[in-house]
Design a protein around this motif. Structure first.
Motif, PDB file in Angstrom:
ATOM      1  N   ALA A 129       0.874  -1.187  -0.042  1.00  0.00           N
ATOM      2  CA  ALA A 129       0.134   0.024   0.060  1.00  0.00           C
ATOM      3  C   ALA A 129       0.964   1.233   0.161  1.00  0.00           C
ATOM      4  O   ALA A 129       0.583   2.223  -0.542  1.00  0.00           O
ATOM      5  CB  ALA A 129      -0.976   0.041   1.347  1.00  0.00           C
ATOM      6  N   THR A 130       1.944   1.196   0.629  1.00  0.00           N
ATOM      7  CA  THR A 130       2.804   2.455   0.812  1.00  0.00           C
ATOM      8  C   THR A 130       3.897   2.434  -0.278  1.00  0.00           C
ATOM      9  O   THR A 130       4.763   3.448  -0.369  1.00  0.00           O
ATOM     10  CB  THR A 130       3.266   2.526   2.154  1.00  0.00           C
ATOM     11  OG1 THR A 130       4.248   1.250   2.674  1.00  0.00           O
ATOM     12  CG2 THR A 130       2.180   2.632   3.253  1.00  0.00           C
ATOM     13  N   ARG A 131       4.223   1.066  -0.649  1.00  0.00           N
ATOM     14  CA  ARG A 131       5.372   1.015  -1.808  1.00  0.00           C
ATOM     15  C   ARG A 131       6.600   1.305  -0.998  1.00  0.00           C
ATOM     16  O   ARG A 131       7.612   1.973  -1.490  1.00  0.00           O
ATOM     17  CB  ARG A 131       5.070   2.018  -2.898  1.00  0.00           C
ATOM     18  CG  ARG A 131       3.854   1.763  -3.661  1.00  0.00           C
ATOM     19  CD  ARG A 131       4.069   2.199  -4.995  1.00  0.00           C
ATOM     20  NE  ARG A 131       4.779   1.670  -5.984  1.00  0.00           N
ATOM     21  CZ  ARG A 131       4.679   0.609  -6.852  1.00  0.00           C
ATOM     22  NH1 ARG A 131       3.488   0.121  -6.740  1.00  0.00           N
ATOM     23  NH2 ARG A 131       5.553   0.253  -7.564  1.00  0.00           N
ATOM     24  N   TRP A 132       6.639   1.091   0.288  1.00  0.00           N
ATOM     25  CA  TRP A 132       8.052   1.234   1.168  1.00  0.00           C
ATOM     26  C   TRP A 132       8.795   0.023   0.863  1.00  0.00           C
ATOM     27  O   TRP A 132       8.534  -1.063   1.658  1.00  0.00           O
ATOM     28  CB  TRP A 132       7.721   1.543   2.545  1.00  0.00           C
ATOM     29  CG  TRP A 132       8.790   2.162   3.290  1.00  0.00           C
ATOM     30  CD1 TRP A 132       9.968   2.886   2.809  1.00  0.00           C
ATOM     31  CD2 TRP A 132       8.866   2.224   4.644  1.00  0.00           C
ATOM     32  NE1 TRP A 132      10.868   2.897   3.876  1.00  0.00           N
ATOM     33  CE2 TRP A 132      10.119   2.734   5.073  1.00  0.00           C
ATOM     34  CE3 TRP A 132       7.955   1.958   5.854  1.00  0.00           C
ATOM     35  CZ2 TRP A 132      10.476   2.994   6.252  1.00  0.00           C
ATOM     36  CZ3 TRP A 132       8.662   2.122   7.060  1.00  0.00           C
ATOM     37  CH2 TRP A 132       9.590   2.593   7.262  1.00  0.00           C
ATOM     38  N   VAL A 133       9.928  -0.110   0.126  1.00  0.00           N
ATOM     39  CA  VAL A 133      10.794  -1.313   0.086  1.00  0.00           C
ATOM     40  C   VAL A 133      11.173  -1.751   1.390  1.00  0.00           C
ATOM     41  O   VAL A 133      10.995  -3.067   1.756  1.00  0.00           O
ATOM     42  CB  VAL A 133      11.905  -0.929  -1.166  1.00  0.00           C
ATOM     43  CG1 VAL A 133      12.730  -2.342  -1.011  1.00  0.00           C
ATOM     44  CG2 VAL A 133      11.162  -0.692  -2.201  1.00  0.00           C
ATOM     45  N   PRO A 134      11.794  -1.014   2.369  1.00  0.00           N
ATOM     46  CA  PRO A 134      12.300  -1.645   3.624  1.00  0.00           C
ATOM     47  C   PRO A 134      11.194  -2.648   4.528  1.00  0.00           C
ATOM     48  O   PRO A 134      11.511  -3.550   5.030  1.00  0.00           O
ATOM     49  CB  PRO A 134      12.704  -0.562   4.558  1.00  0.00           C
ATOM     50  CG  PRO A 134      13.204   0.673   3.412  1.00  0.00           C
ATOM     51  CD  PRO A 134      12.019   0.392   2.417  1.00  0.00           C
ATOM     52  N   LEU A 135       9.747  -2.026   4.342  1.00  0.00           N
ATOM     53  CA  LEU A 135       8.764  -2.595   4.932  1.00  0.00           C
ATOM     54  C   LEU A 135       8.593  -3.905   4.288  1.00  0.00           C
ATOM     55  O   LEU A 135       8.164  -4.871   4.957  1.00  0.00           O
ATOM     56  CB  LEU A 135       7.628  -1.675   5.028  1.00  0.00           C
ATOM     57  CG  LEU A 135       6.424  -2.277   5.907  1.00  0.00           C
ATOM     58  CD1 LEU A 135       6.889  -2.502   7.483  1.00  0.00           C
ATOM     59  CD2 LEU A 135       5.186  -1.165   5.740  1.00  0.00           C
ATOM     60  N   LEU A 136       8.504  -3.883   3.210  1.00  0.00           N
ATOM     61  CA  LEU A 136       8.435  -5.125   2.345  1.00  0.00           C
ATOM     62  C   LEU A 136       9.624  -6.153   2.646  1.00  0.00           C
ATOM     63  O   LEU A 136       9.078  -7.531   3.008  1.00  0.00           O
ATOM     64  CB  LEU A 136       8.629  -4.804   0.731  1.00  0.00           C
ATOM     65  CG  LEU A 136       8.482  -6.045  -0.087  1.00  0.00           C
ATOM     66  CD1 LEU A 136       6.998  -6.844  -0.038  1.00  0.00           C
ATOM     67  CD2 LEU A 136       9.048  -5.781  -1.501  1.00  0.00           C
ATOM     68  N   PHE A 137      10.612  -5.853   2.803  1.00  0.00           N
ATOM     69  CA  PHE A 137      11.896  -6.744   3.281  1.00  0.00           C
ATOM     70  C   PHE A 137      11.576  -7.241   4.638  1.00  0.00           C
ATOM     71  O   PHE A 137      11.511  -8.374   5.043  1.00  0.00           O
ATOM     72  CB  PHE A 137      13.194  -6.139   3.215  1.00  0.00           C
ATOM     73  CG  PHE A 137      13.685  -6.344   1.815  1.00  0.00           C
ATOM     74  CD1 PHE A 137      14.152  -7.228   1.279  1.00  0.00           C
ATOM     75  CD2 PHE A 137      13.470  -4.962   0.979  1.00  0.00           C
ATOM     76  CE1 PHE A 137      14.686  -7.381  -0.152  1.00  0.00           C
ATOM     77  CE2 PHE A 137      14.136  -5.125  -0.227  1.00  0.00           C
ATOM     78  CZ  PHE A 137      14.700  -6.121  -0.853  1.00  0.00           C
ATOM     79  N   LEU A 138      11.140  -6.345   5.606  1.00  0.00           N
ATOM     80  CA  LEU A 138      10.888  -6.859   7.054  1.00  0.00           C
ATOM     81  C   LEU A 138       9.714  -7.787   6.913  1.00  0.00           C
ATOM     82  O   LEU A 138       9.535  -8.913   7.612  1.00  0.00           O
ATOM     83  CB  LEU A 138      10.542  -5.538   7.814  1.00  0.00           C
ATOM     84  CG  LEU A 138      10.152  -5.957   9.296  1.00  0.00           C
ATOM     85  CD1 LEU A 138      11.045  -6.602   9.895  1.00  0.00           C
ATOM     86  CD2 LEU A 138       9.913  -4.547  10.029  1.00  0.00           C
ATOM     87  N   GLY A 139       8.515  -7.639   6.342  1.00  0.00           N
ATOM     88  CA  GLY A 139       7.329  -8.243   6.118  1.00  0.00           C
ATOM     89  C   GLY A 139       7.792  -9.544   5.637  1.00  0.00           C
ATOM     90  O   GLY A 139       7.525 -10.515   6.234  1.00  0.00           O
ATOM     91  N   MET A 140       8.675  -9.815   4.661  1.00  0.00           N
ATOM     92  CA  MET A 140       8.891 -11.030   3.979  1.00  0.00           C
ATOM     93  C   MET A 140       9.610 -11.742   4.843  1.00  0.00           C
ATOM     94  O   MET A 140       9.717 -12.861   5.007  1.00  0.00           O
ATOM     95  CB  MET A 140       9.540 -10.812   2.683  1.00  0.00           C
ATOM     96  CG  MET A 140       8.701 -10.335   1.316  1.00  0.00           C
ATOM     97  SD  MET A 140       7.455 -11.597   1.046  1.00  0.00           S
ATOM     98  CE  MET A 140       8.218 -12.628   0.430  1.00  0.00           C
ATOM     99  N   LEU A 141      10.622 -11.018   5.503  1.00  0.00           N
ATOM    100  CA  LEU A 141      11.656 -11.626   6.547  1.00  0.00           C
ATOM    101  C   LEU A 141      10.645 -12.525   7.510  1.00  0.00           C
ATOM    102  O   LEU A 141      10.698 -13.769   8.009  1.00  0.00           O
ATOM    103  CB  LEU A 141      12.335 -10.799   7.327  1.00  0.00           C
ATOM    104  CG  LEU A 141      13.563 -11.182   8.051  1.00  0.00           C
ATOM    105  CD1 LEU A 141      14.534 -11.781   7.356  1.00  0.00           C
ATOM    106  CD2 LEU A 141      14.140 -10.265   9.067  1.00  0.00           C
ATOM    107  N   LEU A 142       9.577 -11.786   8.446  1.00  0.00           N
ATOM    108  CA  LEU A 142       8.773 -12.465   9.158  1.00  0.00           C
ATOM    109  C   LEU A 142       7.767 -13.295   8.625  1.00  0.00           C
ATOM    110  O   LEU A 142       7.301 -14.364   9.392  1.00  0.00           O
ATOM    111  CB  LEU A 142       8.167 -11.372  10.025  1.00  0.00           C
ATOM    112  CG  LEU A 142       8.808 -10.118  10.804  1.00  0.00           C
ATOM    113  CD1 LEU A 142       7.924  -9.198  11.286  1.00  0.00           C
ATOM    114  CD2 LEU A 142       9.697 -11.097  11.775  1.00  0.00           C
TER     115      LEU A 142
END
Length: 467
Positions: free
Chosen positions: A108-121
């Motif tokens: 939704a935010t197109r924020w890449v660091p949050l994408l990586f954190l989400g995929m990590l978890l």
């Protein structure tokens, strides 16, 4: 005259067979639920990452989920070693659900660091699915370990084969709710993980690992993580039943239940020290890791390969079909693989799995943009992974003492996850620089050393016999 010190124990022995059947049924159900959650994310993860951050980064994003599963295996197995399988599995699924929510927010935010954190978890869901296969053999009879482990691997088929096709439906439904494209499937994954965690929290009782430890004699490996690894042969012999093999879950049938203090959870260093002196355990870990590396390297970039030759309107449908066939190869025939593992031996099935992986790389790498041939290659890839995973996991589980088994299993999943993560990271760059055929060639080369290792004669007996 008998005294309290010499009188035989009269505590009733639990019905191990009944507990094992109940555990297998429960794990079978939660593997279906968890398989849906994991596979929906796998189906669209690379596409979502490619659209947010670019094709080269897509492999890195996919690897974040693999790294998450690997790293989470460490705390999860430490919790299992101390408190049993149930809290570890519940925690892993809960972390995976949080990761799915974060991926939706990142889309939704197109924020890449949050994408990586989400995929990590999000990798927590994979960690739970992987640890469930070991839970299935805590109380298994030695002659049925391969089949019962493979049954839980096979259970993932029911949810995982259908899940990629649900991705398109989930995307359409949630787009109507206002979520961005490709984000909805991760919302469905989070809900599936929560459901699996709730079911395990309420119903995985008694805990199979704790039950196996309670049934062990006071001097068995369950009393401490290092005892059986360094025990003299005379002490080990006292743990072995008359037929020369271990009882279910490493438990001696004639031993009366004894209340034992939970062992101090062994760390990765302890796990490595145990594995280092056991060639069979090393082969088991290598088979699992190499098979996973080859599978992830090829599978992770297959959706991107399909996206190169098909329009956006068709790519999700084709990805769903191809990945469904691939996942069917991974899981659908695992009962047969488990039966062959028990009948032919662990090393024979590992070698067969490597052969299938090499064939898969050859077929997929020469398929061009011919989707049916690419699908055949992905099916062979799944079959090869199944052979190395089932036979390698079974060999590992029976080659180490019961007291350190959860930690060694976690160590194996850590190595497997890191190998897969490295493959996913490299695959994106290789795909962009050299193309899909070169990627499959490199994956095939990576599988060759396992052949030499598997051909070396190693003791494949249980740890008591090996000691």
């Amino acid at each position: 005259m008998a005294t309290d010190l010499t009188a035989p124990r009269t505590a009733a022995r639990p019905d191990v067979a009944s507990i094992q059947r109940r555990t297998l049924r429960l794990l079978f159900t939660t593997q279906i639920i968890g398989g849906i959650g994991v596979t929906i994310g796998i189906a669209v993860g690379a596409l979502l990452a490619a659209r947010i951050a670019g094709t080269a980064v897509a492999g890195v994003a996919q690897s974040a989920g693999v790294v998450g599963a690997a790293l989470l295996a460490v705390p999860v197995t430490r919790i299992m070693a101390r408190h049993g399988r149930r809290p570890g599995l519940v925690l892993a699924y809960a972390i995976g659900a949080v990761g799915g929510v974060l991926v939706v927010l990142a889309a939704a935010t197109r924020w890449v660091p949050l994408l990586f954190l989400g995929m990590l978890l999000f990798g927590g869901g994979t960690a739970a699915n992987l640890q469930a296969r070991y839970t299935a053999v805590d109380l298994a009879e030695p002659a049925r370990r391969g089949r019962q482990l493979s049954l839980i691997v096979w259970a993932t088929t029911i949810g995982a084969v259908a899940a990629p096709n649900f991705a398109a439906l989930a995307d359409r439904v949630t787009t109507g709710w206002g979520l961005p494209p490709l984000a909805g499937p991760f919302a469905f994954s989070a809900a599936a993980f929560v459901l699996a965690a709730v079911v395990l929290l309420g119903l995985l009782r008694p805990d199979p690992l704790l039950t196996a430890r309670r049934l062990a004699p006071a001097d068995a490996p369950a009393a401490g993580p290092l005892l059986a690894a360094d025990a003299p042969a005379t002490a080990v012999a006292a743990q072995t039943p008359a037929d020369g093999g271990p009882a279910a879950g490493g438990v001696t049938p004639a031993a009366a239940p004894v209340k034992v203090r939970p062992p101090r959870a062994a760390g990765m260093r302890t796990a490595w020290s145990v594995v280092r002196g056991r060639p069979a355990a090393r082969l088991g870990i290598a088979a699992v890791a190499v098979g996973h590396l080859v599978m992830v390297a090829v599978m992770a970039m297959t959706p991107v390969r399909l996206g190169e030759s098909h329009a956006d309107a068709d790519v999700l449908r084709l990805v769903g079909i191809v990945l469904s066939l691939h996942i069917a190869g991974m899981y659908a025939f695992s009962p047969v693989v488990g039966w062959l593992t028990d009948r032919l031996g662990r090393r024979a099935v590992i070698l067969g799995g490597v052969g299938l992986l090499l064939a898969a790389c050859a077929v997929a790498g020469t398929a061009g943009h011919h989707t049916p041939r690419l699908s055949v290659g992905l099916v062979l890839l799944g079959l090869g992974w199944s052979g190395t995973m089932v036979a390698g996991s079974t060999l590992l589980s029976e080659s180490v003492p019961a007291g350190v088994r959860p930690s060694v299993q976690g160590f194996s999943d850590l190595i497997m996850g890191l190998a897969g993560a490295a493959a996913a990271v490299v695959s994106g760059f290789v795909m962009q620089l050299a193309g899909y055929p070169v990627l499959t060639l490199l994956a095939a080369v990576a599988a060759v050393p396992l052949v030499a290792l598997a051909l070396r004669p190693v003791p494949t007996g249980a740890p008591d016999e090996e000691g």
